[in-house]
Scaffold this motif. Structure first.
Motif, PDB file in Angstrom:
ATOM      1  N   SER A 472       1.052  -1.230   0.120  1.00 23.69           N
ATOM      2  CA  SER A 472      -0.208   0.185   0.316  1.00 23.69           C
ATOM      3  C   SER A 472       1.066   1.376   0.242  1.00 23.69           C
ATOM      4  O   SER A 472       1.680   0.791  -0.190  1.00 23.69           O
ATOM      5  CB  SER A 472      -0.877   0.356   1.288  1.00 23.69           C
ATOM      6  N   ASP A 473       0.647   2.103  -0.177  1.00 20.52           N
ATOM      7  CA  ASP A 473       1.222   3.719   0.119  1.00 20.52           C
ATOM      8  C   ASP A 473       1.315   3.985   1.238  1.00 20.52           C
ATOM      9  O   ASP A 473       1.669   4.775   1.957  1.00 20.52           O
ATOM     10  CB  ASP A 473       0.009   4.989  -0.473  1.00 20.52           C
ATOM     11  N   TYR A 474       0.764   3.074   2.044  1.00 21.98           N
ATOM     12  CA  TYR A 474       1.581   3.600   3.883  1.00 21.98           C
ATOM     13  C   TYR A 474       3.338   3.816   4.042  1.00 21.98           C
ATOM     14  O   TYR A 474       4.004   3.093   3.551  1.00 21.98           O
ATOM     15  CB  TYR A 474       1.400   2.839   4.378  1.00 21.98           C
ATOM     16  N   GLN A 475       3.194   4.799   4.862  1.00 22.92           N
ATOM     17  CA  GLN A 475       5.255   5.700   4.574  1.00 22.92           C
ATOM     18  C   GLN A 475       4.959   5.294   6.006  1.00 22.92           C
ATOM     19  O   GLN A 475       6.779   5.688   6.623  1.00 22.92           O
ATOM     20  CB  GLN A 475       5.085   6.420   4.295  1.00 22.92           C
ATOM     21  N   GLY A 476       4.071   4.770   7.025  1.00 24.35           N
ATOM     22  CA  GLY A 476       5.068   5.245   8.415  1.00 24.35           C
ATOM     23  C   GLY A 476       5.792   4.155   9.113  1.00 24.35           C
ATOM     24  O   GLY A 476       5.725   3.299   8.725  1.00 24.35           O
ATOM     25  N   ARG A 477       5.677   4.004   9.908  1.00 22.45           N
ATOM     26  CA  ARG A 477       6.118   2.961  11.299  1.00 22.45           C
ATOM     27  C   ARG A 477       5.851   1.726  11.605  1.00 22.45           C
ATOM     28  O   ARG A 477       4.542   1.924  11.674  1.00 22.45           O
ATOM     29  CB  ARG A 477       6.455   3.353  12.689  1.00 22.45           C
ATOM     30  N   VAL A 478       5.893   0.453  11.323  1.00 22.71           N
ATOM     31  CA  VAL A 478       5.327  -1.234  11.358  1.00 22.71           C
ATOM     32  C   VAL A 478       6.610  -2.121  12.790  1.00 22.71           C
ATOM     33  O   VAL A 478       7.368  -1.510  12.637  1.00 22.71           O
ATOM     34  CB  VAL A 478       5.457  -1.979  10.189  1.00 22.71           C
ATOM     35  N   ALA A 479       5.665  -1.936  13.719  1.00 25.95           N
ATOM     36  CA  ALA A 479       5.974  -2.542  15.013  1.00 25.95           C
ATOM     37  C   ALA A 479       5.705  -4.150  14.419  1.00 25.95           C
ATOM     38  O   ALA A 479       4.238  -4.139  13.719  1.00 25.95           O
ATOM     39  CB  ALA A 479       6.564  -1.727  16.443  1.00 25.95           C
ATOM     40  N   ALA A 480       6.277  -5.044  15.432  1.00 25.39           N
ATOM     41  CA  ALA A 480       5.445  -6.403  15.737  1.00 25.39           C
ATOM     42  C   ALA A 480       5.940  -7.164  16.233  1.00 25.39           C
ATOM     43  O   ALA A 480       7.168  -6.514  17.223  1.00 25.39           O
ATOM     44  CB  ALA A 480       5.535  -7.028  14.278  1.00 25.39           C
ATOM     45  N   VAL A 481       5.401  -8.396  17.016  1.00 23.96           N
ATOM     46  CA  VAL A 481       5.622  -9.135  18.483  1.00 23.96           C
ATOM     47  C   VAL A 481       5.998 -10.239  17.779  1.00 23.96           C
ATOM     48  O   VAL A 481       5.771 -10.930  16.548  1.00 23.96           O
ATOM     49  CB  VAL A 481       4.663  -9.536  18.887  1.00 23.96           C
ATOM     50  N   VAL A 482       7.325 -10.666  17.986  1.00 21.35           N
ATOM     51  CA  VAL A 482       7.659 -12.301  17.343  1.00 21.35           C
ATOM     52  C   VAL A 482       8.236 -12.977  19.131  1.00 21.35           C
ATOM     53  O   VAL A 482       8.264 -12.548  19.897  1.00 21.35           O
ATOM     54  CB  VAL A 482       9.448 -12.020  16.129  1.00 21.35           C
ATOM     55  N   ARG A 483       8.050 -14.513  18.525  1.00 20.96           N
ATOM     56  CA  ARG A 483       8.837 -15.713  19.555  1.00 20.96           C
ATOM     57  C   ARG A 483      10.348 -16.224  19.584  1.00 20.96           C
ATOM     58  O   ARG A 483      10.517 -17.018  20.159  1.00 20.96           O
ATOM     59  CB  ARG A 483       7.250 -16.146  19.678  1.00 20.96           C
ATOM     60  N   PHE A 484      10.658 -15.957  17.815  1.00 23.28           N
ATOM     61  CA  PHE A 484      12.124 -16.426  17.417  1.00 23.28           C
ATOM     62  C   PHE A 484      12.510 -16.069  16.821  1.00 23.28           C
ATOM     63  O   PHE A 484      11.453 -14.351  15.703  1.00 23.28           O
ATOM     64  CB  PHE A 484      11.214 -17.590  17.282  1.00 23.28           C
ATOM     65  N   ASN A 485      14.191 -15.551  16.836  1.00 23.62           N
ATOM     66  CA  ASN A 485      14.617 -14.790  15.663  1.00 23.62           C
ATOM     67  C   ASN A 485      14.691 -14.561  14.048  1.00 23.62           C
ATOM     68  O   ASN A 485      14.866 -13.592  13.705  1.00 23.62           O
ATOM     69  CB  ASN A 485      15.911 -14.886  16.232  1.00 23.62           C
ATOM     70  N   ASP A 486      13.980 -15.913  13.916  1.00 24.22           N
ATOM     71  CA  ASP A 486      13.863 -15.813  12.109  1.00 24.22           C
ATOM     72  C   ASP A 486      12.515 -14.981  11.892  1.00 24.22           C
ATOM     73  O   ASP A 486      12.623 -14.955  11.277  1.00 24.22           O
ATOM     74  CB  ASP A 486      14.152 -17.839  11.707  1.00 24.22           C
ATOM     75  N   GLU A 487      11.542 -15.536  13.325  1.00 22.54           N
ATOM     76  CA  GLU A 487      10.065 -14.509  12.695  1.00 22.54           C
ATOM     77  C   GLU A 487      11.113 -12.989  12.654  1.00 22.54           C
ATOM     78  O   GLU A 487      10.182 -12.614  11.810  1.00 22.54           O
ATOM     79  CB  GLU A 487       9.562 -14.685  13.881  1.00 22.54           C
ATOM     80  N   ALA A 488      11.969 -12.688  13.166  1.00 27.24           N
ATOM     81  CA  ALA A 488      11.867 -11.019  13.051  1.00 27.24           C
ATOM     82  C   ALA A 488      13.273 -11.015  11.729  1.00 27.24           C
ATOM     83  O   ALA A 488      12.224  -9.718  11.573  1.00 27.24           O
ATOM     84  CB  ALA A 488      12.805 -11.014  14.437  1.00 27.24           C
ATOM     85  N   GLU A 489      13.661 -11.623  11.324  1.00 24.73           N
ATOM     86  CA  GLU A 489      14.880 -11.695   9.820  1.00 24.73           C
ATOM     87  C   GLU A 489      12.995 -11.142   9.223  1.00 24.73           C
ATOM     88  O   GLU A 489      12.813 -10.695   7.957  1.00 24.73           O
ATOM     89  CB  GLU A 489      15.983 -12.595   9.773  1.00 24.73           C
ATOM     90  N   GLU A 490      12.242 -12.073   9.081  1.00 25.69           N
ATOM     91  CA  GLU A 490      11.551 -12.412   7.855  1.00 25.69           C
ATOM     92  C   GLU A 490      10.567 -11.085   8.412  1.00 25.69           C
ATOM     93  O   GLU A 490      10.027 -10.375   6.749  1.00 25.69           O
ATOM     94  CB  GLU A 490      10.385 -13.793   8.045  1.00 25.69           C
ATOM     95  N   LEU A 491      10.172 -10.589   9.136  1.00 23.74           N
ATOM     96  CA  LEU A 491       9.392  -9.556   8.934  1.00 23.74           C
ATOM     97  C   LEU A 491      10.512  -8.494   8.910  1.00 23.74           C
ATOM     98  O   LEU A 491       9.541  -7.240   8.110  1.00 23.74           O
ATOM     99  CB  LEU A 491       8.739  -9.564  10.624  1.00 23.74           C
TER     100      LEU A 491
END
Length: 518
Positions: A472-491
């Motif tokens: 989309s045209d969204y330009q702001g900040r995105v934050a997410a919760v994860v449980r594992f380090n590989d999930e953080a890398e994918e996000l």
């Protein structure tokens, strides 16, 4: 031979960018030309695959969907109009001189039209599952129509046998009363192989076999039992546990279609004629959906999911042949038309969104001014922050953001009960499923949005949402919760700027809390 052909053709289809099921269909015809015949074992495995598929869909289905006019009335009107359409087409085609079309009386024409009015439950559901859109509005509409068609099938089979279901069939109405017992069993089966066995028990014994004993369609029994279990917390886990088993069994189903019989040039020509009528059948689905106020996008996608002929056509043709209404060649016609429709429908559904981008402006002319309540744009006003997933973490995020920035935060939650609970507690929470492509097409956020927090419990949901935000045209900040380090890398790879590891941060927060008390 069966395993060899299935693997080679399935792999080839995948390499060409087609769904593997197209390869399995071609493998069935290849086996047929090689002299291999369908065995009773292969047919039984195919039946198991269909039963488990419908049970899995029942685990994700809301029974209230069937009571909506856009489901039951649309399915009824479409079936009646489609029968009339094929009667007219086949009468006109009889002037071509094809012997197969000569001497077909009125009853036979009605039977053939009825067989071709159905869409394939197996194919449509498989496509929706592969796209991850079973829970989308258009997916629920398509599945609801298919279920109504299955109910019509039960009536037809009963009438063709000259007998109605056993009086004991009325006892099926009592099944909701024992749902608490079924829930207790699910609570105690754990998460391993016993859960898989429990799913097989409910689908094959408590569902299919019970319905068969009282004279009802076994597959319908598996579907209804799944629907009764859909509200349990383990319903989704059970569907995942049965997934690989179901997928393997369904390979046999697609192979058996190609093994139905060897085509001739005449049956091939008639089958191609039937396939040429398929766009009219799809257009009729689109028109009826639009009539009930659904958006052009929703109507088109649901029509595409139903853009095929059904394996039930083979059953109807077989009944007609045994009763002397039609010749055996019509069985081959049905098998060919079914296979051709699957092959054409696969890329159609794979590129459905691209097709809508090109035709949307034209199709939107058919939308009614008053749209269906479930298909209206989701107007959020002009918030500065969105929180996806209003569980314990999401609710905490919402409260913290509102305390810091004021009443400029909106929560998004897919569970209607949670939405109602949050609203009663004073939070502004809207009902929406971020994993549904329809949601993103209807979402309206304004121009002040600068923070999105992804707090959904499943990683793939957060990942899909982050991907949609990136598109989309969204330009702001995105934050997410994860449980594992590989999930953080994918996000982070799809644009998430901040990740919060629940396990690591929870430990640090726990230690800080204890030290603060000292």
């Amino acid at each position: 031979m069966i395993l060899l052909f299935a693997f080679v053709f399935g792999l080839a289809a995948r390499q060409l960018g087609l769904p593997p099921l197209v390869g399995f269909l071609l493998a069935g015809f290849g086996l047929n030309f090689s002299g291999v015949e369908a065995t009773e074992l292969l047919q039984n495995i195919a039946d198991l695959g269909v039963t488990l598929l419908l049970f899995s869909i029942g685990l994700k289905l809301d029974v209230r969907q069937l009571l909506k006019p856009e489901i039951w009335l649309s399915a009824s009107l479409h079936m009646g109009l489609t029968v009339l359409l094929f009667i007219g087409v086949l009468k006109v085609a009889a002037y071509s001189g094809l012997s197969l079309l000569q001497g077909v009386d009125g009853r036979a024409l009605v039977l053939i039209g009825f067989a071709l009015s159905f869409s394939s439950t197996v194919f449509a559901v498989k496509v929706l599952e592969d796209k991850g859109e079973v829970r989308s509005l258009y997916g629920q509409i398509a599945i609801g129509i298919l279920i109504m068609q299955d109910l019509f099938a039960v009536l037809f089979i009963s009438a063709s046998k000259g007998e109605w279901p056993s009086p004991w069939a009325l006892s099926i109405l009592l099944l909701p009363l024992i749902r608490p017992l079924m829930f207790r069993i699910l609570d105690r089966v754990g998460h391993g192989e016993v859960l898989v066995l429990c799913g097989l028990f409910f689908a094959l014994i408590f569902g299919a076999e019970l319905f068969y004993l009282v004279g009802l369609k076994p597959d319908l029994g598996a579907l209804l039992i799944g629907m009764l279990l859909a509200s349990h917390d383990k319903a989704g886990e059970m569907a995942k546990a049965l997934f690989n088993l179901k997928e393997l069994f369904l390979v046999a189903f697609f192979l058996t279609i190609g093994l139905t019989g060897l085509p001739t040039w005449e049956t091939s020509v008639v089958a191609l004629l039937v396939v040429l009528v398929l766009p009219l059948k799809v257009a009729l689905y689109f028109a009826l959906s639009s009539l009930f106020g659904l958006r052009a996008r929703t109507s088109m996608l649901s029509a595409f999911a139903l853009a095929n002929y059904s394996e039930f056509g083979l059953i109807v043709a077989a009944i007609g042949w045994k009763s002397g209404l039609i010749s055996e060649q019509w069985l081959i016609v049905m098998a060919l038309a079914l296979s051709f429709s699957f092959i054409l429908s696969s890329p159609l559904n794979s590129h459905a969104l691209l097709i809508y981008q090109h035709l949307g402006r034209y199709l939107n002319r058919f939308q009614r001014a008053r749209q269906h309540p479930s298909d209206r744009p989701l107007e959020l006003g002009n918030p500065e922050a969105l929180v996806f997933g209003m569980g314990r973490i999401g609710a905490g995020c919402y409260d913290s953001l509102r305390a810091r920035f004021g009443d400029v935060v909106v929560g998004i939650e897919h569970d209607p009960l949670k939405v109602q609970q949050h609203r009663e507690e004073g939070r502004r929470v809207e009902l929406g499923d971020a994993t549904d492509s329809d949601f993103w097409d209807k979402l309206r956020t304004g121009d002040r949005l600068r923070l999105v927090m992804l707090a959904m419990p499943h990683h793939h949901s957060n990942l899909f949402t982050a991907s949609q935000l990136r598109k989309s045209d969204y330009q702001g900040r995105v934050a997410a919760v994860v449980r594992f380090n590989d999930e953080a890398e994918e996000l982070q790879a799809v644009g998430v700027s901040s990740v919060f590891n629940m396990y690591e941060e929870a430990g640090a927060g726990f230690a800080d809390h204890v030290c603060a008390e000292d």
